[in-house]
Design an enzyme around this catalytic site. Sequence first.
Site, PDB file in Angstrom:
ATOM      1  N   TRP A 188     -91.532-118.401  36.692  1.00 20.83           N
ATOM      2  CA  TRP A 188     -91.391-116.950  37.105  1.00 20.83           C
ATOM      3  C   TRP A 188     -92.758-116.332  37.355  1.00 20.83           C
ATOM      4  O   TRP A 188     -92.952-115.551  38.049  1.00 20.83           O
ATOM      5  CB  TRP A 188     -90.588-116.369  35.976  1.00 20.83           C
ATOM      6  CG  TRP A 188     -89.036-116.453  36.006  1.00 20.83           C
ATOM      7  CD1 TRP A 188     -88.630-117.224  35.131  1.00 20.83           C
ATOM      8  CD2 TRP A 188     -88.265-116.015  36.675  1.00 20.83           C
ATOM      9  NE1 TRP A 188     -87.211-117.519  35.229  1.00 20.83           N
ATOM     10  CE2 TRP A 188     -86.875-116.576  36.587  1.00 20.83           C
ATOM     11  CE3 TRP A 188     -88.371-115.372  37.966  1.00 20.83           C
ATOM     12  CZ2 TRP A 188     -85.710-116.352  37.152  1.00 20.83           C
ATOM     13  CZ3 TRP A 188     -86.892-114.885  38.495  1.00 20.83           C
ATOM     14  CH2 TRP A 188     -85.717-115.537  37.988  1.00 20.83           C
TER      15      TRP A 188
ATOM     16  N   ARG B  26     -93.854-117.274  40.657  1.00 20.88           N
ATOM     17  CA  ARG B  26     -93.159-116.629  41.785  1.00 20.88           C
ATOM     18  C   ARG B  26     -93.603-115.209  41.850  1.00 20.88           C
ATOM     19  O   ARG B  26     -93.983-114.674  42.744  1.00 20.88           O
ATOM     20  CB  ARG B  26     -91.757-116.543  41.591  1.00 20.88           C
ATOM     21  CG  ARG B  26     -91.187-117.921  41.847  1.00 20.88           C
ATOM     22  CD  ARG B  26     -89.584-117.822  41.515  1.00 20.88           C
ATOM     23  NE  ARG B  26     -88.976-117.056  42.588  1.00 20.88           N
ATOM     24  CZ  ARG B  26     -87.732-116.720  42.901  1.00 20.88           C
ATOM     25  NH1 ARG B  26     -86.817-117.036  41.874  1.00 20.88           N
ATOM     26  NH2 ARG B  26     -87.232-116.015  43.808  1.00 20.88           N
ATOM     27  N   GLU B  27     -94.163-114.273  40.728  1.00 21.64           N
ATOM     28  CA  GLU B  27     -94.595-113.311  40.626  1.00 21.64           C
ATOM     29  C   GLU B  27     -96.029-113.333  40.926  1.00 21.64           C
ATOM     30  O   GLU B  27     -96.345-112.175  42.223  1.00 21.64           O
ATOM     31  CB  GLU B  27     -94.612-112.834  39.025  1.00 21.64           C
ATOM     32  CG  GLU B  27     -93.188-112.294  38.773  1.00 21.64           C
ATOM     33  CD  GLU B  27     -93.230-112.095  37.167  1.00 21.64           C
ATOM     34  OE1 GLU B  27     -94.227-111.971  36.611  1.00 21.64           O
ATOM     35  OE2 GLU B  27     -92.235-111.942  36.509  1.00 21.64           O
ATOM     36  N   ALA B  28     -96.838-114.180  40.976  1.00 26.65           N
ATOM     37  CA  ALA B  28     -98.274-114.325  41.526  1.00 26.65           C
ATOM     38  C   ALA B  28     -98.242-114.492  42.873  1.00 26.65           C
ATOM     39  O   ALA B  28     -98.978-113.689  43.532  1.00 26.65           O
ATOM     40  CB  ALA B  28     -98.971-115.190  40.512  1.00 26.65           C
TER      41      ALA B  28
END
Length: 859
Positions: free
Chosen positions: A43, A46-48
Amino acid sequence: MRIFRDEASLSADPALWTSIVRALDRSRHFLLLASPQAAASRWVAREAAHWCETKPSDRILIALTDGELHWDDVRSDFDWKRTTALPETLRGAFSEEPRFVDLRWARTEEHLSLSHANFRNAVADLAAPLHGVPKDVLASEEVRQHRRTIRVARAGALVLACLTAAALFFGVFALRQRDEAQRQLRLSQSRQVATQARLDLPERLERGVLLSLAAFGVDPTVEARDSLIRAARRTDSIIGYLRGHSAGVVSVDFSPDGRLVASGSEDGSVALWRVADGRRLSRLRLGDRLRALAFSPDGRVLACGTSGVVTLWDPTRRRRVGRFTTAGLVENIVFSPDGKTMAVSTLEGVVLWDIPQARVRTTLAGAASGVAFSPDGRTLVVTRFEGPAVVYDAARGQTLLTLPVEADGGPVAVSPNGKFLATTVEEQTVVLLSLTQRRIVARLLGHRAAVYDVAFSPDGETLATASFDGTLGLWDMKRRRRLVALRGHSDFVTSVAFSPDGDTLASGADDRTVILWRISSDHHVVARNGETAEAVAFSPDGGTLAFAGAGDNRVSLRSVQTGRTVALSGHRSAVWELAFSSDGALLASISADRTVIVWDVDGRRRLATLRTRVGEVGDDGSALAFSPDGTTLASSGEQSSILLWDTRRWSRVAKLRGHSEGIHGLAFSPDGTLLASVGWGDSNVFLWDVASRQKTGSLVGHQDGILAVSFAPDGRTLASGSFDKTAIVWDVEGRSQRAVLRAHNNNVNAVEFTNHGRFLVTAGEGGDIVLWDVATARPLAEPLRGHQGPVYDVTVSPDGTSVVSAGGDATVRLWAPLPLGTDIDVVRARLCGLVGRRLTELEWRQFLPGRQEEAVCNT
């Protein structure tokens, strides 16, 4: 500022990634908490990655919480072989090394607190780009906010402190107001009770004493102290109260040795008391109401009469030794001087019993009340309820003479010399009859109700009377006048008896008490001096009394302890005034021969003769005073001047002028800085500065010439006595009057303060000596009376227990004991020892309403 945190800000949403994307797209910065755990999270990766695709990488803020971050300057990227805290999706995202905050040191709650300097610095590094301001500006703002917070906190604390202080102030103020109100209530109640006590003391002594003690217990006001001193004066002559009977006392008698006093009561009991300490030794039960009792002359028998019965008791063994019956109620019992005959008066007559034979010798018919043997035992005097008093032959019972008096059932007593008889007529009038002349020689008036008993003192000089008016009278048989009315009982006084030595009187009353009285006078003549006694002075240690006067030109020194008197000769005329030096080593005397002689007290010799006037005789005054340090002697001098003498060389050093006529009083202030002078030609008190020898002021208030002046020990108070019949107490500093004392009906010749200054003694031309409470300006008690003429001078003993006066009757009199120097606690203890009861519940409610009832004595 709003902070989005994926664990805290996302709700339960089936499209989780879509929600995260929406949140990331609305955010301005991406704060990455870098650690191996974050690097491994899909997660976070993916956020980065989404951030790098949609937002600039310089908005990524890195806080390293664990693991490693290493930058490779050659590749302009992180060294991914050594970096363990970032996800791979950030590979190539940065063109230059980003600044990150290293938080790997923070491991505890204490480290993660803004109070921790390193953590606060790290937060500032992250917060500065978030707010878009430099770190130092943010720090300054933080400081300003912190200071503002401190200021607000301090202001709040100040307001709170002010409110607290106000609450405390008003609380303390309220408490003080309450305490002041309670204090004022105590003062008012104490003064009211003290006033009632003063009203009671003359007539209801015991209640007056109790109220005086109660007033002082409520608050030790000046009025309460005054009432205690008055109570002490009123009870001076009372040795003690004897209590134990449950009904009125009808008869009292002393044993012949004076050690015991017997009292009989209507409760049918007889009590034997030890005179020395007032202790009850025994109690005899008679079973019937007692009417009379008497000791036999040898003290071995105590006869007790009831209704028709006379019981004889052995007072030592406390057992009955005989019993006689008579017809009718017993009224009186007396023994003949030899103890062989007992006369019993009854409503049927008088029965004469032969004690050794235990039989009736004779009976004298007719209801009788009083009965008395003559001193030789040969005659018997009887008073009856009807008819005149009769004198009988005691042996044969024959009537010898009838006396011209009808006693109407009154008492009777024969004087020790056998020449006089005392009885009553019209109940309250006491008459004195001459048995040789067979006539009334005096009527003694003063009682306001019936006289129930009479008794002569052993020397015959005094007659005591017991009256239903609640008093005992003591009468001078030479002058045929009342000496004093003794008040101490609260009900009818029924019986009276003198001790064999005449020093003590016992009285019984309907108040169920016996009182033992000290009969010795409150004063006695200690010396006589020529024609008049003009001057008297105590030495500072109280051990020597000096006196002098007219007709005898000598100065006398009397030892207080031994009474031995030594006369000092040197003057050729009357001596007017005396003064001791402060150490008592010197005594100065001033005379009408115009000289002052200074005497060596220990050596009994003259040290110096100082001439106060040269030339013709003049009336220049008669005043003397030593300065407190003894270096100066002031005397009156020629032409109404004041002469100052150096006591080291006995030379005159100054002459002070200002008075118009003879100077009659001089007094140094206790510190020696002021000299007060008075003269009979001036109505003002003159004040002189001793150092400059200048007059510094006058005390104005008298209406006539002034005869006496005295400083109080405090140096701020002064008293003067005048021809205008007043004494004035002055405030020296304020040059004003504190009080005008009015009690004399003629000139006030002498004034003197006691050693503590609370009391003042004044003496006058009328012969009265008055004791004053300076604070209240009221007399402590009745004036001291005894001189048969004017009193010219007074002196108070250093301990304040006695006053000595010099009078125109040529006597020097000692008045003692007086409560002038006694500590008030001593006075209270003595009064508490006298009273034998508490204030009743009714008395407490009446005089101390609203106050909790308590004992006025702690005994």
